[in-house]
Design an enzyme around this catalytic site. Sequence first.
Site, mmCIF file in Angstrom:
data_model
loop_
_atom_site.group_PDB
_atom_site.id
_atom_site.type_symbol
_atom_site.label_atom_id
_atom_site.label_comp_id
_atom_site.label_asym_id
_atom_site.label_seq_id
_atom_site.Cartn_x
_atom_site.Cartn_y
_atom_site.Cartn_z
ATOM 1 N N LYS A 13 -28.485 3.166 20.349
ATOM 2 C CA LYS A 13 -29.646 4.068 20.320
ATOM 3 C C LYS A 13 -30.058 4.254 18.873
ATOM 4 O O LYS A 13 -29.230 4.171 17.961
ATOM 5 C CB LYS A 13 -29.280 5.432 20.910
ATOM 6 C CG LYS A 13 -30.465 6.232 21.389
ATOM 7 C CD LYS A 13 -30.917 5.726 22.740
ATOM 8 C CE LYS A 13 -32.016 6.551 23.347
ATOM 9 N NZ LYS A 13 -32.086 6.308 24.799
HETATM 10 N N1 GLU Z 1 -34.942 4.628 26.009
HETATM 11 C C1 GLU Z 1 -34.754 4.227 27.355
HETATM 12 C C2 GLU Z 1 -33.459 4.803 27.903
HETATM 13 O O1 GLU Z 1 -32.992 5.829 27.465
HETATM 14 C C3 GLU Z 1 -34.903 2.726 27.547
HETATM 15 C C4 GLU Z 1 -33.902 1.875 26.841
HETATM 16 C C5 GLU Z 1 -34.212 0.402 26.905
HETATM 17 O O2 GLU Z 1 -35.131 -0.011 27.599
HETATM 18 O O3 GLU Z 1 -33.503 -0.344 26.219
HETATM 19 O O4 GLU Z 1 -32.894 4.307 28.835
#
Ligand code: GLU
Length: 477
Positions: free
Chosen positions: A107
């Site tokens: 993240k």
């Molecule tokens: N930010 C989104 C989540 O928390 C998508 C992550 C992604 O598509 O890699 O799942």
Amino acid sequence: MSVAGEPSFRESVDMMFRRATALMDLGPGLQEKIRVCNSTYTVRFGVRLRGKIETFVGYRSVHSEHMEPVKGGIRYSLGVNQDEVEALAALMTYKCALVETPFGGSKGGLCIDPRAWDEHELEQITRRFAYELIKRDLINPAQNVPAPDMGTGEREMAWIADQYARMNTTDINAKACVTGKPPHAGGIQGRVEATGRGVQYALREFFRNPEDAAMAGLSGDLDGKRVVVQGLGNVGYHAAKFLSEEDGAKVIAIIERDGALVNEDGIDVEDVRQWMNRNDGLLAAYPKAKHVVDGAKVLEMACDILIPAALEGVINLSNAARIQAPLIVEAANGPITYGADEVLRAKGCVIIPDMYANAGGVTVSYFEWVKNLSHIRFGRMQRRAEEGRSRILVEELERLSNDQHLGWQLTPDFKKKFLQGSDELALVRSGLDDTMRTAYQAMREVWHGRPEVGDLRVAAYIVSIGRIAATYKSKGL
Ligand code: GLU
């Protein structure tokens, strides 16, 4: 959000992890290896804006590399901090394992109020942040693939993809360095709506299992169910829109930054969103519902389904006991703290956990990444062949009917639907639906199969940690 007297977001995720591993047969060493965050890179960079140098702080955290690339969004918010990014990266690891997207968890976040900068400034800031991450392989199609999260969207992802391509001119897979791009810049149909769509599919699957619905004291399907949604951003908006427009659910309250709208007769989600677009994102003077200034109170209102689709920690020890919803679907990441989760469990509230409920985004990101690596749109080869075969069948049926004077008539609506080959959007929805159904059944098997498990969150962790442990065992550390 960190609430006084409660553990931090990362600690809360760790505690949920431990609640599950206590019921698993993993050695303590392996447990610890899976739980800890592998690394967090912090960057401070300057950008010359409005005649002076502004310094920004950003993070990219890699929780687990048991599969690569690692995957997870980049968040733009003033609340971003290391603890939050690490908690979110851990949730990505568990989420990817649960829905079988072949990624580790990561993240990123940038401490910024995106509303404080204009588009050109945001582009400069994003490109500079991306540059810092790209040169350390923290953005890379084979190693680390970001996506949108709170405060970012298609536009930012297109800048990141372009920045990567400029720095890696001979990488034929450059577009796969980030997902959530606009379709004209290597994206995939259906990615913007994917997380909301996933929430809808999760709920449909939940109600397909009447015994599960009964555990929340509910019956039937989504038709007529009274829904409260917190957050009308990308996820909350799409979830509430699809549930009300396609499944007959009634959205009776929408909670946003400036309070809540309440109308027991139902609220037109699309109409509210249009209103917000015209009114600086504010609900306040919307004419077709009652405006309540204290939005937090509306979380506690009686309804059938509560969908927190905004921030982490919004349901915590200060309000958990007053939450009336018998079913909560965590469209946001971490909306319920560990302590609140215990309170709600004791009350018999059923919680469809974040790592499952909001996995639609990363699932369609996976499809986009595969599309980028295969350099061809889904359905391009098969669609007309599929239509051709359907046409042969229709023509044969019509011929038989005529020759044998059977008087059969295929309805025009059936013919139209049957003759239509699957385009990219149809295939994305089919893949997402299949993913959500399969993952639900995996959780459910553990939930119902082992009485000591008790709820869907523990079941989700057990399924997911079990898969990660199996990967480690087969490949070595
Ligand atoms: N930010 C989104 C989540 O928390 C998508 C992550 C992604 O598509 O890699 O799942």
